[in-house]
Write a protein that holds these residues in place. Structure first.
Motif, PDB file in Angstrom:
ATOM      1  N   ASN A   2      40.265  50.422  37.244  1.00  0.00           N
ATOM      2  CA  ASN A   2      40.666  49.036  36.987  1.00  0.00           C
ATOM      3  C   ASN A   2      39.700  48.353  36.024  1.00  0.00           C
ATOM      4  O   ASN A   2      40.109  47.568  35.166  1.00  0.00           O
ATOM      5  CB  ASN A   2      40.746  48.259  38.303  1.00  0.00           C
ATOM      6  CG  ASN A   2      41.950  48.680  39.137  1.00  0.00           C
ATOM      7  OD1 ASN A   2      42.911  49.222  38.605  1.00  0.00           O
ATOM      8  ND2 ASN A   2      41.887  48.437  40.433  1.00  0.00           N
ATOM      9  N   GLY A   3      38.398  48.664  36.192  1.00  0.00           N
ATOM     10  CA  GLY A   3      37.406  48.089  35.294  1.00  0.00           C
ATOM     11  C   GLY A   3      37.611  48.546  33.866  1.00  0.00           C
ATOM     12  O   GLY A   3      37.498  47.754  32.924  1.00  0.00           O
ATOM     13  N   PHE A  67      30.668  47.419  29.765  1.00  0.00           N
ATOM     14  CA  PHE A  67      31.252  48.159  30.886  1.00  0.00           C
ATOM     15  C   PHE A  67      30.216  49.023  31.582  1.00  0.00           C
ATOM     16  O   PHE A  67      30.105  49.014  32.807  1.00  0.00           O
ATOM     17  CB  PHE A  67      32.410  49.034  30.395  1.00  0.00           C
ATOM     18  CG  PHE A  67      32.966  49.932  31.470  1.00  0.00           C
ATOM     19  CD1 PHE A  67      33.797  49.413  32.451  1.00  0.00           C
ATOM     20  CD2 PHE A  67      32.649  51.278  31.515  1.00  0.00           C
ATOM     21  CE1 PHE A  67      34.297  50.222  33.461  1.00  0.00           C
ATOM     22  CE2 PHE A  67      33.142  52.100  32.506  1.00  0.00           C
ATOM     23  CZ  PHE A  67      33.978  51.568  33.488  1.00  0.00           C
TER      24      PHE A  67
END
Length: 316
Positions: A2-3, A67
């Motif tokens: 999802n990230g 991220f």
């Protein structure tokens, strides 16, 4: 996952929203693409199109580091940035001085070999890269480190330039590169490689909105060499060197057409193709439109990625 999807989605939105401002800036500074005189008339009409839109792909570097700022992600970003810097120098000379030749080919090669050699050293020194080339499951060809480095240097620089050759029509390289990045996303067990590949796909899709025919801007070597360098090092990192002739088939065909054209002309004073890289041949000899060439080459790249994935899954 999802990230990754979230970061990729945001990357797409930032590139899509930021590209018009970059295009306007490049146009205002008169940093536009000079067109070689020998190109077909439809390409002459592109004179004055802003160059160096590949700068917008740096958003992907920022988002990738946001991220997961690990050493592996830092390495991938540096590979992208170093090759992009070579392209930027070439593009700036082309645009600022309206010199279609850019910086000398020798200067570009020296920088590419220097950067590729440094990055390979880092992989061996800090990331445990081995000098084996996987052939089939459980068997690898073990090369002396010096031989492996020499071969990989030629592969990385050659592949980066082959990918650069592919950036000759509106949207062509983007449509060819997205399947290649997706291949690395699909096979890798490293979250950094997965995230980097997915973010690059998102950025390329955002840029494609302005690079599709008729292009409002060209990514230039700033983008194409960066893509070439990063894809080449992804192949080394994931140890899929043996698959390169298939996975990089579109890029290698573009480069091989140039090599064959030069060799054939020197021997016969005749041209093997109407013009190279080979995408021009389809336009001049068969009358294919830019969109048709881009679609066909993109489909070939997707097929190459699929065949490479099947070979990786069942043989490597």
């Amino acid at each position: 996952m999802n990230g990754m999807l979230g970061v990729s989605g945001l990357s797409f939105l930032l590139v899509a929203a930021g590209s018009p401002l970059l295009i306007w800036t490049l146009q205002s500074l008169k940093l536009t693409q000079p067109i070689r005189a020998e190109l077909p008339p439809d390409h002459q009409a592109k004179r004055g199109t802003p160059l160096m839109a590949g700068l917008i792909l740096l958003i992907g570097i920022v988002m990738s580091m946001q991220f997961k700022a690990t050493p592996m992600m830092l390495f991938l970003c540096w590979a992208f940035l170093l090759f992009s810097s070579i392209g930027f120098m070439d593009d700036y000379r082309k645009a600022a001085y309206q010199d279609a030749g850019g910086i000398s080919g020798r200067a570009k090669l020296v920088l590419q070999f220097a950067f590729a050699g440094t990055l390979l050293y880092v992989l061996f020194r800090y990331f445990g890269l081995t000098s084996g080339i996987a052939l089939v499951q459980g068997f690898a060809l073990q090369l002396p480190a010096a031989v492996y480095i020499a071969v990989m240097l030629l592969f990385i620089v050659g592949s980066a330039n082959a990918i650069n050759f592919t950036d000759g029509l509106d949207g062509l390289l983007i449509n060819a590169a997205i399947p290649t990045y997706f291949f690395f996303f699909a096979i890798s067990e490293r979250p950094e490689v997965q995230a980097f590949s997915l973010v690059m796909i998102a950025c390329l899709l955002g840029l494609l909105l302005y690079n599709i025919h008729p292009a409002r801007a060209f990514m230039g070597d700033t983008g194409s060499l960066a893509i070439g360098g990063s894809l080449s090092f992804l192949a080394v990192l994931e140890k899929v060197e043996i698959l390169i002739p298939i996975l990089f088939s579109v890029y290698l065909a573009e480069q091989l057409s140039v090599i064959l054209q030069v060799w054939y002309y020197k021997r016969t004073k005749l041209r093997l193709f109407r013009m190279t890289p080979i995408h021009y041949h389809f336009s001049l000899k068969y009358g294919w439109s830019e969109n048709r060439i881009v679609i066909v080459f993109g489909l070939i790249s997707w097929l190459s990625a699929l065949v490479s994935w099947l070979l990786w899954k069942f043989l490597l």
